[in-house]
Design an enzyme around this catalytic site. Structure first.
Site, PDB file in Angstrom:
ATOM      1  N   GLY A   9      42.973  51.620  41.694  1.00  0.00           N
ATOM      2  CA  GLY A   9      42.803  50.648  43.011  1.00  0.00           C
ATOM      3  C   GLY A   9      44.302  50.927  43.590  1.00  0.00           C
ATOM      4  N   SER A  10      44.563  49.461  44.459  1.00  0.00           N
ATOM      5  CA  SER A  10      45.839  49.481  45.192  1.00  0.00           C
ATOM      6  C   SER A  10      47.036  49.651  44.316  1.00  0.00           C
ATOM      7  CB  SER A  10      45.952  48.432  46.294  1.00  0.00           C
ATOM      8  OG  SER A  10      45.648  47.383  45.376  1.00  0.00           O
ATOM      9  N   TRP A  11      47.191  48.993  43.351  1.00  0.00           N
ATOM     10  CA  TRP A  11      48.221  48.954  42.333  1.00  0.00           C
ATOM     11  C   TRP A  11      48.428  50.371  41.518  1.00  0.00           C
ATOM     12  CZ3 TRP A  11      52.888  48.329  43.057  1.00  0.00           C
ATOM     13  CH2 TRP A  11      53.716  47.573  42.044  1.00  0.00           C
ATOM     14  N   ARG A  31      36.808  55.386  37.932  1.00  0.00           N
ATOM     15  CA  ARG A  31      35.464  55.539  37.433  1.00  0.00           C
ATOM     16  C   ARG A  31      34.481  55.855  38.740  1.00  0.00           C
ATOM     17  NH1 ARG A  31      33.390  49.169  37.084  1.00  0.00           N
ATOM     18  NH2 ARG A  31      34.266  48.504  38.929  1.00  0.00           N
ATOM     19  N   LYS A 103      47.657  41.287  35.867  1.00  0.00           N
ATOM     20  CA  LYS A 103      47.991  39.906  36.017  1.00  0.00           C
ATOM     21  C   LYS A 103      46.960  38.929  35.755  1.00  0.00           C
ATOM     22  CE  LYS A 103      52.040  41.068  38.961  1.00  0.00           C
ATOM     23  NZ  LYS A 103      52.629  41.084  40.087  1.00  0.00           N
ATOM     24  N   SER A 133      55.610  42.518  43.944  1.00  0.00           N
ATOM     25  CA  SER A 133      55.296  43.834  44.179  1.00  0.00           C
ATOM     26  C   SER A 133      53.942  44.051  44.705  1.00  0.00           C
ATOM     27  CB  SER A 133      55.506  44.495  42.852  1.00  0.00           C
ATOM     28  OG  SER A 133      54.746  44.202  41.846  1.00  0.00           O
ATOM     29  N   LYS A 186      50.682  32.591  38.449  1.00  0.00           N
ATOM     30  CA  LYS A 186      51.096  32.474  40.116  1.00  0.00           C
ATOM     31  C   LYS A 186      49.843  32.652  40.995  1.00  0.00           C
ATOM     32  CE  LYS A 186      51.056  36.844  41.024  1.00  0.00           C
ATOM     33  NZ  LYS A 186      50.701  37.798  41.913  1.00  0.00           N
ATOM     34  N   SER A 249      48.687  39.412  50.288  1.00  0.00           N
ATOM     35  CA  SER A 249      48.148  38.815  49.024  1.00  0.00           C
ATOM     36  C   SER A 249      46.705  38.563  49.113  1.00  0.00           C
ATOM     37  CB  SER A 249      48.868  37.487  48.512  1.00  0.00           C
ATOM     38  OG  SER A 249      48.216  36.766  47.531  1.00  0.00           O
ATOM     39  N   GLU A 276      42.753  37.887  41.086  1.00  0.00           N
ATOM     40  CA  GLU A 276      42.747  37.727  39.774  1.00  0.00           C
ATOM     41  C   GLU A 276      42.794  36.057  39.423  1.00  0.00           C
ATOM     42  OE1 GLU A 276      42.479  39.339  36.968  1.00  0.00           O
ATOM     43  OE2 GLU A 276      43.465  41.098  37.039  1.00  0.00           O
TER      44      GLU A 276
HETATM   45  N1  LIG Z   1      47.592  45.233  44.248  1.00  0.00           N
HETATM   46  C1  LIG Z   1      49.000  44.774  43.884  1.00  0.00           C
HETATM   47  O1  LIG Z   1      49.807  44.860  44.788  1.00  0.00           O
HETATM   48  C2  LIG Z   1      49.259  44.353  42.532  1.00  0.00           C
HETATM   49  C3  LIG Z   1      48.412  44.061  41.698  1.00  0.00           C
HETATM   50  N2  LIG Z   1      48.554  43.650  40.462  1.00  0.00           N
HETATM   51  C4  LIG Z   1      47.592  43.459  39.290  1.00  0.00           C
HETATM   52  O2  LIG Z   1      47.026  44.703  38.979  1.00  0.00           O
HETATM   53  C5  LIG Z   1      45.799  44.654  38.631  1.00  0.00           C
HETATM   54  C6  LIG Z   1      44.733  45.608  39.388  1.00  0.00           C
HETATM   55  O3  LIG Z   1      44.817  45.231  40.788  1.00  0.00           O
HETATM   56  P1  LIG Z   1      44.610  46.142  41.897  1.00  0.00           P
HETATM   57  O4  LIG Z   1      45.157  47.653  41.738  1.00  0.00           O
HETATM   58  O5  LIG Z   1      45.216  45.561  43.152  1.00  0.00           O
HETATM   59  O6  LIG Z   1      43.105  46.071  41.937  1.00  0.00           O
HETATM   60  P2  LIG Z   1      42.080  47.042  42.857  1.00  0.00           P
HETATM   61  O7  LIG Z   1      41.021  45.715  42.862  1.00  0.00           O
HETATM   62  O8  LIG Z   1      42.776  47.295  44.072  1.00  0.00           O
HETATM   63  O9  LIG Z   1      41.575  48.046  41.899  1.00  0.00           O
HETATM   64  C7  LIG Z   1      41.164  47.785  40.883  1.00  0.00           C
HETATM   65  C8  LIG Z   1      40.690  49.207  40.168  1.00  0.00           C
HETATM   66  O10 LIG Z   1      40.166  48.864  38.665  1.00  0.00           O
HETATM   67  C9  LIG Z   1      38.796  49.471  38.795  1.00  0.00           C
HETATM   68  N3  LIG Z   1      37.859  48.698  37.981  1.00  0.00           N
HETATM   69  C10 LIG Z   1      37.380  47.397  38.060  1.00  0.00           C
HETATM   70  N4  LIG Z   1      36.601  47.086  37.078  1.00  0.00           N
HETATM   71  C11 LIG Z   1      36.603  48.132  36.346  1.00  0.00           C
HETATM   72  C12 LIG Z   1      35.897  48.341  35.069  1.00  0.00           C
HETATM   73  N5  LIG Z   1      35.047  47.424  34.528  1.00  0.00           N
HETATM   74  N6  LIG Z   1      36.167  49.430  34.534  1.00  0.00           N
HETATM   75  C13 LIG Z   1      37.012  50.365  35.009  1.00  0.00           C
HETATM   76  N7  LIG Z   1      37.554  50.341  36.069  1.00  0.00           N
HETATM   77  C14 LIG Z   1      37.234  49.123  36.924  1.00  0.00           C
HETATM   78  C15 LIG Z   1      38.440  49.621  40.142  1.00  0.00           C
HETATM   79  O11 LIG Z   1      37.450  50.633  40.393  1.00  0.00           O
HETATM   80  C16 LIG Z   1      39.806  49.764  40.918  1.00  0.00           C
HETATM   81  O12 LIG Z   1      40.215  51.439  40.738  1.00  0.00           O
HETATM   82  C17 LIG Z   1      45.384  43.220  38.828  1.00  0.00           C
HETATM   83  O13 LIG Z   1      45.333  42.563  37.607  1.00  0.00           O
HETATM   84  C18 LIG Z   1      46.287  42.797  39.836  1.00  0.00           C
HETATM   85  O14 LIG Z   1      46.618  41.347  39.895  1.00  0.00           O
HETATM   86  C19 LIG Z   1      49.938  43.545  39.957  1.00  0.00           C
HETATM   87  C20 LIG Z   1      50.913  43.821  41.084  1.00  0.00           C
HETATM   88  C21 LIG Z   1      50.714  44.312  42.475  1.00  0.00           C
HETATM   89  O1  LIG Z   2      50.660  40.532  41.984  1.00  0.00           O
HETATM   90  C1  LIG Z   2      50.875  40.651  43.320  1.00  0.00           C
HETATM   91  C2  LIG Z   2      52.211  40.745  44.060  1.00  0.00           C
HETATM   92  O2  LIG Z   2      53.183  40.703  43.195  1.00  0.00           O
HETATM   93  C3  LIG Z   2      49.671  41.189  44.175  1.00  0.00           C
HETATM   94  O3  LIG Z   2      49.119  39.716  44.472  1.00  0.00           O
HETATM   95  P1  LIG Z   2      47.855  39.881  44.983  1.00  0.00           P
HETATM   96  O4  LIG Z   2      46.650  40.134  43.987  1.00  0.00           O
HETATM   97  O5  LIG Z   2      47.582  38.224  45.485  1.00  0.00           O
HETATM   98  O6  LIG Z   2      47.728  40.708  46.313  1.00  0.00           O
END
Ligand SMILES: NC(=O)C1=CN([C@@H]2O[C@H](COP(=O)(O)OP(=O)(O)OC[C@H]3O[C@@H](n4cnc5c(N)ncnc54)[C@H](O)[C@@H]3O)[C@@H](O)[C@H]2O)C=CC1
Ligand SMILES: O=C(CO)COP(=O)(O)O
Length: 327
Positions: A9-11, A31, A103, A133, A186, A249, A276
């Site tokens: 995903g994005s992170w 996946r 998170k 971040s 948060k 966000s 989340e």
């Molecule tokens: N995007 C951001 O800037 C940040 C995100 N996070 C945290 O990181 C975690 C992931 O966030 P993102 O990458 O932003 O989410 P996202 O929604 O962009 O991507 C999630 C990824 O997980 C996969 N996924 C979803 N459900 C699944 C499952 N059941 N089995 C296998 N893969 C699955 C999706 O296909 C995707 O590749 C979250 O907990 C988020 O709060 C933390 C810091 C920064």
């Molecule tokens: O945890 C994050 C930034 O530190 C990302 O927050 P959001 O999931 O709200 O985009």
């Protein structure tokens, strides 16, 4: 080092760039075959549009291949998927270090990620990497500082050295509970901050919400064994500031849409990324009653999201609570 990232995903994608730039061999599992194809073409338009992804990052749709070929595993999937994915890797997981990026709290169990992993995988070498971040900025090498927390100082140090570079500064910490809870709760406060944006963009109200939100996080965290000072750092106050204010966000965005009168289901249907806080607020709502911990902002956010409460009425009720001391 050979590093495997679970989740593109994005992170996960932004972090893969950091790790590649730091000289590591990076495999990233998804996946989703469309995401896999895009990554092989040097992009991830579904989750990180406009960013070029070096083709030396190795995309994979084979979870086992990524896990067995990695010395360190980065978990970059939504909280509610962690238990399911941990079960999938259990038979071939070789007790490598797991650096978790998610998170959130699990809905029905109210568990943190470290608790879920130890239930499924046993005694994991666990590190949580958290702090202000947004992936969109990290992917553009915008200076960012985060915290790597582990009960094992050496694991926190390894993570610090593996991830740090000139634009990504990692501090160590030993308060896993505090860092996990700060990053999880948060997100709920950010939804409520977004609601204020959606209703009227009121600066005074938002500042109060962030400050009193932090007081709620500290109150809950102390009951759960976290250190108060962790919440005053990057994984608490730092992440609250960015998530409550940033246009990147997803949590703040959900709140803004609610504040403008949209329904939660409709908002979720139109988002491909996870916010989340939508789920963590559910986990918290039941538990805070049982724990008898005062978290009025969390309660009102739940009522607006799930019990159809008018956000203006929720704000009125918060303002009309019994008058009290600040501390
Ligand atoms: N995007 C951001 O800037 C940040 C995100 N996070 C945290 O990181 C975690 C992931 O966030 P993102 O990458 O932003 O989410 P996202 O929604 O962009 O991507 C999630 C990824 O997980 C996969 N996924 C979803 N459900 C699944 C499952 N059941 N089995 C296998 N893969 C699955 C999706 O296909 C995707 O590749 C979250 O907990 C988020 O709060 C933390 C810091 C920064
Ligand atoms: O945890 C994050 C930034 O530190 C990302 O927050 P959001 O999931 O709200 O985009």
């Amino acid at each position: 080092m050979n590093i495997g990232i679970i989740g593109a995903g994005s992170w996960g994608t932004a972090i893969s760039k950091i790790l590649l730039n730091n000289g590591h061999t990076v495999r990233i599992w998804t996946r989703d075959t469309n995401v896999y194809e895009s990554l092989t073409n040097g992009e991830n338009p579904y989750y990180l549009p406009g960013i070029s992804i070096p083709k030396t990052i190795i995309p994979s749709i084979d979870l086992k291949d990524v896990v067995v070929n990695s010395k360190l595993i980065v978990l970059a999937i939504p909280t509610q998927a962690v238990r399911e994915v941990a079960k999938q890797i259990k038979s071939y997981y070789q007790n490598q270090i797991i650096v978790n990026l998610a998170k959130g709290l699990e809905i029905n169990s109210q568990k943190r990620i470290s608790e879920i992993l130890s239930e499924v995988l046993g005694n994991v070498k666990y590190v949580i990497l958290s702090g202000p971040s947004h992936a969109e900025e990290v992917a553009r090498d915008i200076p960012t500082s985060v915290v790597a927390a582990s009960e094992n100082k050496n694991l926190a140090k390894i993570t610090q050295e593996t991830f740090s570079n000139v634009s990504f500064r990692v501090y160590t910490n030993d308060d896993v509970i505090g860092v996990e809870l700060g990053g999880s709760i948060k997100n709920v406060i950010a939804i409520s901050a977004g609601i204020i944006d959606g209703i009227g963009g009121w600066d005074n109200s938002k500042a109060a919400l962030i400050t009193r939100g932090l007081a709620e996080i500290i109150r809950y965290g102390k009951k759960k064994g976290a250190k108060k000072e962790t919440f005053m750092g990057l994984a608490g106050l730092g992440d609250l500031i960015v998530t409550c204010n940033s246009l990147h966000s997803r949590n703040r965005y959900v709140g803004e849409m609610i504040g403008r009168g949209k329904k939660l289901n409709e908002i979720i249907e139109n988002m491909n990324m996870v916010a989340e806080g939508i789920y963590t607020v559910k986990a918290l709502y039941d538990e805070i009653k049982a724990l008898k911990v005062e978290m009025p902002i969390i309660e009102k956010t739940y009522e607006v999201l799930y019990l159809n409460k008018d956000p203006r009425k929720a704000i009125h009720e918060l303002m009309m609570r019994e008058l009290k001391d600040e501390n």
